[in-house]
Design a protein around this motif. Structure first.
Motif, PDB file in Angstrom:
ATOM      1  N   SER A  42      -6.853   8.576   2.267  1.00 20.23           N
ATOM      2  CA  SER A  42      -7.292   9.729   1.466  1.00 20.23           C
ATOM      3  C   SER A  42      -8.494   9.373   0.603  1.00 20.23           C
ATOM      4  CB  SER A  42      -6.158  10.235   0.582  1.00 20.23           C
ATOM      5  OG  SER A  42      -5.157  10.839   1.364  1.00 20.23           O
ATOM      6  N   THR A  43      -8.506   8.175   0.045  1.00 18.57           N
ATOM      7  CA  THR A  43      -9.650   7.733  -0.756  1.00 18.57           C
ATOM      8  C   THR A  43     -10.918   7.774   0.081  1.00 18.57           C
ATOM      9  OG1 THR A  43      -8.253   6.320  -2.133  1.00 18.57           O
ATOM     10  CG2 THR A  43     -10.595   5.815  -2.119  1.00 18.57           C
ATOM     11  N   LYS A  44     -10.821   7.304   1.316  1.00 17.15           N
ATOM     12  CA  LYS A  44     -11.991   7.285   2.207  1.00 17.15           C
ATOM     13  C   LYS A  44     -12.387   8.699   2.622  1.00 17.15           C
ATOM     14  CE  LYS A  44     -10.760   2.804   4.069  1.00 17.15           C
ATOM     15  NZ  LYS A  44     -10.081   2.122   5.171  1.00 17.15           N
ATOM     16  N   VAL A  45     -11.421   9.484   3.072  1.00 18.94           N
ATOM     17  CA  VAL A  45     -11.714  10.838   3.558  1.00 18.94           C
ATOM     18  C   VAL A  45     -12.312  11.710   2.464  1.00 18.94           C
ATOM     19  CG1 VAL A  45     -10.639  12.973   4.412  1.00 18.94           C
ATOM     20  CG2 VAL A  45     -10.003  10.776   5.407  1.00 18.94           C
ATOM     21  N   ALA A  89     -12.068   4.476 -12.278  1.00 16.44           N
ATOM     22  CA  ALA A  89     -11.680   3.233 -11.604  1.00 16.44           C
ATOM     23  C   ALA A  89     -10.851   3.545 -10.367  1.00 16.44           C
ATOM     24  CB  ALA A  89     -10.864   2.344 -12.552  1.00 16.44           C
ATOM     25  N   ILE A  90     -10.979   2.674  -9.386  1.00 18.26           N
ATOM     26  CA  ILE A  90     -10.134   2.737  -8.191  1.00 18.26           C
ATOM     27  C   ILE A  90      -9.670   1.316  -7.896  1.00 18.26           C
ATOM     28  CG2 ILE A  90      -9.999   3.221  -5.715  1.00 18.26           C
ATOM     29  CD1 ILE A  90     -12.180   5.333  -6.115  1.00 18.26           C
ATOM     30  N   LYS A  91      -8.361   1.150  -7.821  1.00 14.56           N
ATOM     31  CA  LYS A  91      -7.777  -0.137  -7.459  1.00 14.56           C
ATOM     32  C   LYS A  91      -7.251   0.011  -6.035  1.00 14.56           C
ATOM     33  CE  LYS A  91      -4.333  -3.511  -8.942  1.00 14.56           C
ATOM     34  NZ  LYS A  91      -3.283  -3.795  -9.943  1.00 14.56           N
ATOM     35  N   THR A  92      -7.874  -0.707  -5.109  1.00 16.38           N
ATOM     36  CA  THR A  92      -7.557  -0.561  -3.695  1.00 16.38           C
ATOM     37  C   THR A  92      -6.386  -1.447  -3.307  1.00 16.38           C
ATOM     38  OG1 THR A  92      -9.877  -0.095  -3.258  1.00 16.38           O
ATOM     39  CG2 THR A  92      -8.521  -0.709  -1.369  1.00 16.38           C
ATOM     40  N   GLY A  93      -5.448  -0.857  -2.568  1.00 18.71           N
ATOM     41  CA  GLY A  93      -4.300  -1.588  -2.059  1.00 18.71           C
ATOM     42  C   GLY A  93      -4.289  -1.578  -0.546  1.00 18.71           C
ATOM     43  N   ALA A  94      -3.303  -2.210   0.041  1.00 21.97           N
ATOM     44  CA  ALA A  94      -3.209  -2.271   1.496  1.00 21.97           C
ATOM     45  C   ALA A  94      -2.902  -0.906   2.102  1.00 21.97           C
ATOM     46  CB  ALA A  94      -2.132  -3.275   1.901  1.00 21.97           C
TER      47      ALA A  94
END
Length: 139
Positions: free
Chosen positions: A42-45, A15-20
């Motif tokens: 970092s999640t994107k890269v 799971a990944i919970k995305t924040g601002a």
């Protein structure tokens, strides 16, 4: 990949919970879940996504050991309840390995703390790791 982190764990992102600014990433490792807080960048890269493989790196000096305390009374997201597998004392510090949920988690603490907590093989102990102390890596 070679690293100096004593705790190098391979798992699947569940799971990944995305924040601002930061994201919460949950990694399934054996019978355990490890929560890491990383920047959204970092999640994107790293290309982190549910179902993907990632590595959790945790320095032994970032692991806190506890005995006789309720894990639900701690703000840290990662609490692994288990037993002490080994204690190796040095001049100042001790290396303590806690086996929990199919994982061996290594901590470096002072000899004084190891003595005060009465850590010895077979005794119950919990390894505590703040989510912000977990570094994620991918191939």
């Amino acid at each position: 990949m070679k690293t100096s982190a004593r705790n190098f764990l391979t798992g699947t992102i569940t799971a990944i919970k995305t924040g601002a600014v930061n994201d919460e990433v949950v990694l399934k490792v054996g019978n355990a879940e490890i929560v890491a807080i990383v920047t959204s960048e970092s999640t994107k890269v790293l290309g982190l996504a549910a179902g993907g493989t990632a590595y959790a790196l945790i320095k032994a000096s970032s692991v806190i050991l506890m005995t006789d305390t309720a894990p639900d009374k701690i703000s840290a997201r990662n609490v692994f309840n288990g037993t002490v597998k080994s204690v190796k004392t040095g001049a100042v510090n001790a290396e303590v390995v806690v086996s929990a949920a199919g994982l061996d988690v290594t901590a470096i603490i002072t000899n004084e703390s190891a003595s005060r907590l009465d850590l010895a093989p077979g005794k119950p102990a919990s390894a505590v790791i703040k989510a912000s102390n977990v570094i994620l890596a991918v191939d």
